[in-house]
Motif scaffolding. Structure first.
Motif, PDB file in Angstrom:
ATOM      1  N   PHE A  89     -11.962 -33.601 -15.465  1.00 54.29           N
ATOM      2  CA  PHE A  89     -12.211 -32.635 -16.526  1.00 54.29           C
ATOM      3  C   PHE A  89     -13.397 -33.069 -17.384  1.00 54.29           C
ATOM      4  O   PHE A  89     -13.482 -34.228 -17.806  1.00 54.29           O
ATOM      5  CB  PHE A  89     -10.978 -32.506 -17.433  1.00 54.29           C
ATOM      6  N   LEU A  90     -14.297 -32.132 -17.662  1.00 56.73           N
ATOM      7  CA  LEU A  90     -15.383 -32.341 -18.620  1.00 56.73           C
ATOM      8  C   LEU A  90     -15.182 -31.350 -19.754  1.00 56.73           C
ATOM      9  O   LEU A  90     -15.197 -30.129 -19.535  1.00 56.73           O
ATOM     10  CB  LEU A  90     -16.750 -32.133 -17.966  1.00 56.73           C
ATOM     11  N   LEU A  91     -15.002 -31.873 -20.963  1.00 58.60           N
ATOM     12  CA  LEU A  91     -14.688 -31.047 -22.126  1.00 58.60           C
ATOM     13  C   LEU A  91     -15.873 -31.025 -23.077  1.00 58.60           C
ATOM     14  O   LEU A  91     -16.279 -32.070 -23.594  1.00 58.60           O
ATOM     15  CB  LEU A  91     -13.454 -31.604 -22.845  1.00 58.60           C
ATOM     16  N   TYR A  92     -16.414 -29.852 -23.304  1.00 59.11           N
ATOM     17  CA  TYR A  92     -17.516 -29.655 -24.245  1.00 59.11           C
ATOM     18  C   TYR A  92     -17.008 -28.826 -25.428  1.00 59.11           C
ATOM     19  O   TYR A  92     -16.051 -28.062 -25.311  1.00 59.11           O
ATOM     20  CB  TYR A  92     -18.682 -28.928 -23.579  1.00 59.11           C
ATOM     21  N   GLY A  93     -17.704 -28.943 -26.570  1.00 59.41           N
ATOM     22  CA  GLY A  93     -17.291 -28.175 -27.745  1.00 59.41           C
ATOM     23  C   GLY A  93     -15.936 -28.610 -28.262  1.00 59.41           C
ATOM     24  O   GLY A  93     -15.201 -27.806 -28.851  1.00 59.41           O
ATOM     25  N   GLY A  94     -15.607 -29.896 -28.076  1.00 59.67           N
ATOM     26  CA  GLY A  94     -14.312 -30.394 -28.513  1.00 59.67           C
ATOM     27  C   GLY A  94     -14.404 -31.434 -29.612  1.00 59.67           C
ATOM     28  O   GLY A  94     -13.400 -32.038 -29.982  1.00 59.67           O
ATOM     29  N   LEU A  95     -15.611 -31.648 -30.148  1.00 58.45           N
ATOM     30  CA  LEU A  95     -15.830 -32.630 -31.211  1.00 58.45           C
ATOM     31  C   LEU A  95     -16.474 -31.953 -32.416  1.00 58.45           C
ATOM     32  O   LEU A  95     -17.073 -30.882 -32.289  1.00 58.45           O
ATOM     33  CB  LEU A  95     -16.729 -33.760 -30.713  1.00 58.45           C
ATOM     34  N   GLY A  96     -16.375 -32.589 -33.570  1.00 52.79           N
ATOM     35  CA  GLY A  96     -16.975 -32.007 -34.771  1.00 52.79           C
ATOM     36  C   GLY A  96     -16.168 -30.814 -35.247  1.00 52.79           C
ATOM     37  O   GLY A  96     -15.083 -30.530 -34.757  1.00 52.79           O
ATOM     38  N   GLY A 136     -15.724 -26.062 -30.876  1.00 54.23           N
ATOM     39  CA  GLY A 136     -16.218 -27.075 -31.806  1.00 54.23           C
ATOM     40  C   GLY A 136     -17.730 -27.160 -31.778  1.00 54.23           C
ATOM     41  O   GLY A 136     -18.411 -26.283 -31.241  1.00 54.23           O
ATOM     42  N   ASN A 137     -18.287 -28.224 -32.350  1.00 49.17           N
ATOM     43  CA  ASN A 137     -19.741 -28.381 -32.330  1.00 49.17           C
ATOM     44  C   ASN A 137     -20.226 -28.492 -30.891  1.00 49.17           C
ATOM     45  O   ASN A 137     -19.591 -29.121 -30.054  1.00 49.17           O
ATOM     46  CB  ASN A 137     -20.145 -29.627 -33.117  1.00 49.17           C
ATOM     47  N   PHE A 138     -21.372 -27.907 -30.623  1.00 47.83           N
ATOM     48  CA  PHE A 138     -21.867 -27.824 -29.249  1.00 47.83           C
ATOM     49  C   PHE A 138     -23.354 -28.129 -29.239  1.00 47.83           C
ATOM     50  O   PHE A 138     -24.133 -27.508 -29.955  1.00 47.83           O
ATOM     51  CB  PHE A 138     -21.622 -26.415 -28.695  1.00 47.83           C
ATOM     52  N   ASP A 139     -23.735 -29.111 -28.403  1.00 48.91           N
ATOM     53  CA  ASP A 139     -25.151 -29.458 -28.299  1.00 48.91           C
ATOM     54  C   ASP A 139     -25.617 -29.432 -26.850  1.00 48.91           C
ATOM     55  O   ASP A 139     -26.421 -30.252 -26.431  1.00 48.91           O
ATOM     56  CB  ASP A 139     -25.434 -30.812 -28.946  1.00 48.91           C
ATOM     57  N   GLY A 140     -25.112 -28.463 -26.117  1.00 45.68           N
ATOM     58  CA  GLY A 140     -25.531 -28.272 -24.734  1.00 45.68           C
ATOM     59  C   GLY A 140     -24.618 -28.975 -23.749  1.00 45.68           C
ATOM     60  O   GLY A 140     -23.677 -29.668 -24.122  1.00 45.68           O
ATOM     61  N   MET A 141     -24.906 -28.776 -22.463  1.00 42.02           N
ATOM     62  CA  MET A 141     -24.103 -29.372 -21.400  1.00 42.02           C
ATOM     63  C   MET A 141     -24.978 -30.341 -20.626  1.00 42.02           C
ATOM     64  O   MET A 141     -25.918 -29.931 -19.937  1.00 42.02           O
ATOM     65  CB  MET A 141     -23.536 -28.289 -20.473  1.00 42.02           C
ATOM     66  N   SER A 142     -24.687 -31.630 -20.756  1.00 46.15           N
ATOM     67  CA  SER A 142     -25.469 -32.645 -20.062  1.00 46.15           C
ATOM     68  C   SER A 142     -25.212 -32.629 -18.563  1.00 46.15           C
ATOM     69  O   SER A 142     -26.033 -33.090 -17.775  1.00 46.15           O
ATOM     70  CB  SER A 142     -25.146 -34.031 -20.627  1.00 46.15           C
ATOM     71  N   ILE A 143     -24.059 -32.103 -18.155  1.00 43.86           N
ATOM     72  CA  ILE A 143     -23.711 -31.928 -16.739  1.00 43.86           C
ATOM     73  C   ILE A 143     -23.356 -30.466 -16.554  1.00 43.86           C
ATOM     74  O   ILE A 143     -22.558 -29.912 -17.314  1.00 43.86           O
ATOM     75  CB  ILE A 143     -22.538 -32.839 -16.345  1.00 43.86           C
ATOM     76  N   ARG A 144     -23.949 -29.827 -15.564  1.00 35.91           N
ATOM     77  CA  ARG A 144     -23.734 -28.394 -15.363  1.00 35.91           C
ATOM     78  C   ARG A 144     -22.803 -28.152 -14.187  1.00 35.91           C
ATOM     79  O   ARG A 144     -22.760 -28.933 -13.232  1.00 35.91           O
ATOM     80  CB  ARG A 144     -25.079 -27.695 -15.112  1.00 35.91           C
ATOM     81  N   PRO A 145     -22.047 -27.046 -14.231  1.00 31.63           N
ATOM     82  CA  PRO A 145     -21.131 -26.724 -13.130  1.00 31.63           C
ATOM     83  C   PRO A 145     -21.876 -26.443 -11.825  1.00 31.63           C
ATOM     84  O   PRO A 145     -23.006 -25.936 -11.825  1.00 31.63           O
ATOM     85  CB  PRO A 145     -20.416 -25.472 -13.618  1.00 31.63           C
ATOM     86  N   GLU A 146     -21.218 -26.782 -10.714  1.00 30.04           N
ATOM     87  CA  GLU A 146     -21.728 -26.507  -9.382  1.00 30.04           C
ATOM     88  C   GLU A 146     -20.691 -25.687  -8.624  1.00 30.04           C
ATOM     89  O   GLU A 146     -19.579 -25.463  -9.107  1.00 30.04           O
ATOM     90  CB  GLU A 146     -22.026 -27.816  -8.646  1.00 30.04           C
ATOM     91  N   GLN A 147     -21.055 -25.261  -7.442  1.00 24.75           N
ATOM     92  CA  GLN A 147     -20.139 -24.469  -6.626  1.00 24.75           C
ATOM     93  C   GLN A 147     -18.851 -25.243  -6.382  1.00 24.75           C
ATOM     94  O   GLN A 147     -18.872 -26.429  -6.067  1.00 24.75           O
ATOM     95  CB  GLN A 147     -20.787 -24.116  -5.294  1.00 24.75           C
ATOM     96  N   GLY A 148     -17.731 -24.562  -6.543  1.00 25.53           N
ATOM     97  CA  GLY A 148     -16.434 -25.181  -6.352  1.00 25.53           C
ATOM     98  C   GLY A 148     -15.808 -25.685  -7.633  1.00 25.53           C
ATOM     99  O   GLY A 148     -14.615 -26.001  -7.664  1.00 25.53           O
ATOM    100  N   ASP A 149     -16.604 -25.792  -8.708  1.00 20.27           N
ATOM    101  CA  ASP A 149     -16.067 -26.196  -9.999  1.00 20.27           C
ATOM    102  C   ASP A 149     -15.391 -25.005 -10.681  1.00 20.27           C
ATOM    103  O   ASP A 149     -15.644 -23.848 -10.331  1.00 20.27           O
ATOM    104  CB  ASP A 149     -17.176 -26.745 -10.901  1.00 20.27           C
ATOM    105  N   LEU A 150     -14.539 -25.294 -11.639  1.00 15.45           N
ATOM    106  CA  LEU A 150     -13.871 -24.272 -12.427  1.00 15.45           C
ATOM    107  C   LEU A 150     -14.402 -24.339 -13.854  1.00 15.45           C
ATOM    108  O   LEU A 150     -14.429 -25.410 -14.458  1.00 15.45           O
ATOM    109  CB  LEU A 150     -12.358 -24.504 -12.427  1.00 15.45           C
ATOM    110  N   VAL A 151     -14.816 -23.199 -14.399  1.00  7.65           N
ATOM    111  CA  VAL A 151     -15.349 -23.139 -15.769  1.00  7.65           C
ATOM    112  C   VAL A 151     -14.421 -22.290 -16.618  1.00  7.65           C
ATOM    113  O   VAL A 151     -14.195 -21.111 -16.325  1.00  7.65           O
ATOM    114  CB  VAL A 151     -16.772 -22.554 -15.796  1.00  7.65           C
ATOM    115  N   ILE A 152     -13.878 -22.897 -17.660  1.00 11.32           N
ATOM    116  CA  ILE A 152     -12.970 -22.206 -18.570  1.00 11.32           C
ATOM    117  C   ILE A 152     -13.588 -22.144 -19.956  1.00 11.32           C
ATOM    118  O   ILE A 152     -13.993 -23.175 -20.511  1.00 11.32           O
ATOM    119  CB  ILE A 152     -11.610 -22.919 -18.660  1.00 11.32           C
ATOM    120  N   ALA A 153     -13.670 -20.952 -20.518  1.00 13.82           N
ATOM    121  CA  ALA A 153     -14.076 -20.783 -21.913  1.00 13.82           C
ATOM    122  C   ALA A 153     -12.818 -20.764 -22.760  1.00 13.82           C
ATOM    123  O   ALA A 153     -11.963 -19.891 -22.587  1.00 13.82           O
ATOM    124  CB  ALA A 153     -14.867 -19.497 -22.096  1.00 13.82           C
ATOM    125  N   ALA A 154     -12.683 -21.751 -23.638  1.00 13.36           N
ATOM    126  CA  ALA A 154     -11.537 -21.808 -24.538  1.00 13.36           C
ATOM    127  C   ALA A 154     -11.926 -21.137 -25.848  1.00 13.36           C
ATOM    128  O   ALA A 154     -12.628 -21.729 -26.676  1.00 13.36           O
ATOM    129  CB  ALA A 154     -11.090 -23.250 -24.756  1.00 13.36           C
TER     130      ALA A 154
END
Length: 216
Positions: free
Chosen positions: A90-97, A12-30
């Motif tokens: 869970f932090l969901l980005y690109g899920g609006l607009g 979806g619409n994407f305007d950056g990540m206000s919180i960035r992943p750190e070690q131990g986090d899981l990052v999934i590209a949908a």
């Protein structure tokens, strides 16, 4: 101790990540969210979807392909994967607009995750959106701007709002009237809680996440 986070980035619409992943986090590209992560120089741990948003499916060490004929969205399938991996935040980005139906589906996803006892946030379009079920959210006195609260179900009972311009005390909200829209932070510690049912909360992304979140 920091709770590890499952980051999911959709198409979806994407305007950056206000919180960035750190070690131990899981990052999934949908699906098409891969391109957004690529632009930020972030390599996802998992790439998954039906890939209708990518012209070329990239090679990836952990690629999960779904059939385009499916009951759930790519974002929901990514969240289910995060659940299976033991994540509860869970932090969901690109899920609006973008497509309105996908935005609505992602709002329903927030509700579903909340009712399972998970903390999930849709972040984008200048907003943070989360759902709470039998929970209390507390905000710092430094928060500014608007906070809107909606009933995410037939009824939400025992709804209280404190430290805000407009107060509620064990009120009942329903899905057919927006009584909680456009409240305001006033420079005090603020809180929203619901005893029964589910609420959807919306506030400005510049304020960051809430200070505390816990079940009541």
């Amino acid at each position: 101790m920091k709770e590890n986070i499952c980051f999911i980035v959709g198409a979806g619409n994407f305007d950056g990540m206000s919180i960035r992943p750190e070690q131990g986090d899981l990052v999934i590209a949908a699906d098409g969210g891969y391109e957004y992560l690529k632009g930020l120089g972030i390599e996802p741990d998992v790439l998954m979807g039906d890939f209708d948003s990518l012209q070329i499916v990239p090679e990836h060490r952990h690629l999960i392909r779904h059939s385009p004929i499916k009951d759930d969205t790519d974002m929901a399938l990514a969240a289910a994967y995060g659940e299976q991996e033991g994540f509860g935040r869970f932090l969901l980005y690109g899920g609006l607009g973008g497509r309105l139906d996908h935005t609505l589906a992602n709002l329903q996803l927030l509700t579903g995750l909340s009712r399972k006892g998970y903390a999930a946030y849709l972040i984008g379009e200048g907003n943070i959106i989360t759902a709470i079920t039998g929970e209390r959210l507390e905000f710092s006195a430094q928060n500014q701007g608007m906070l809107s609260v909606f009933c995410a179900g037939e009824r939400a009972e025992g709804v209280s709002e404190t430290g805000l311009k407009y107060l509620l005390d064990h009120a009942v909200l329903t899905c057919d009237r927006a009584l909680g829209v456009s409240n305001e932070f006033i420079g005090e510690k603020a809180a929203v809680e619901v005893e029964q049912g589910t609420l959807m909360l919306v506030w400005g992304v510049s304020e960051g996440l809430e200070e505390r979140r816990f079940r009541i």
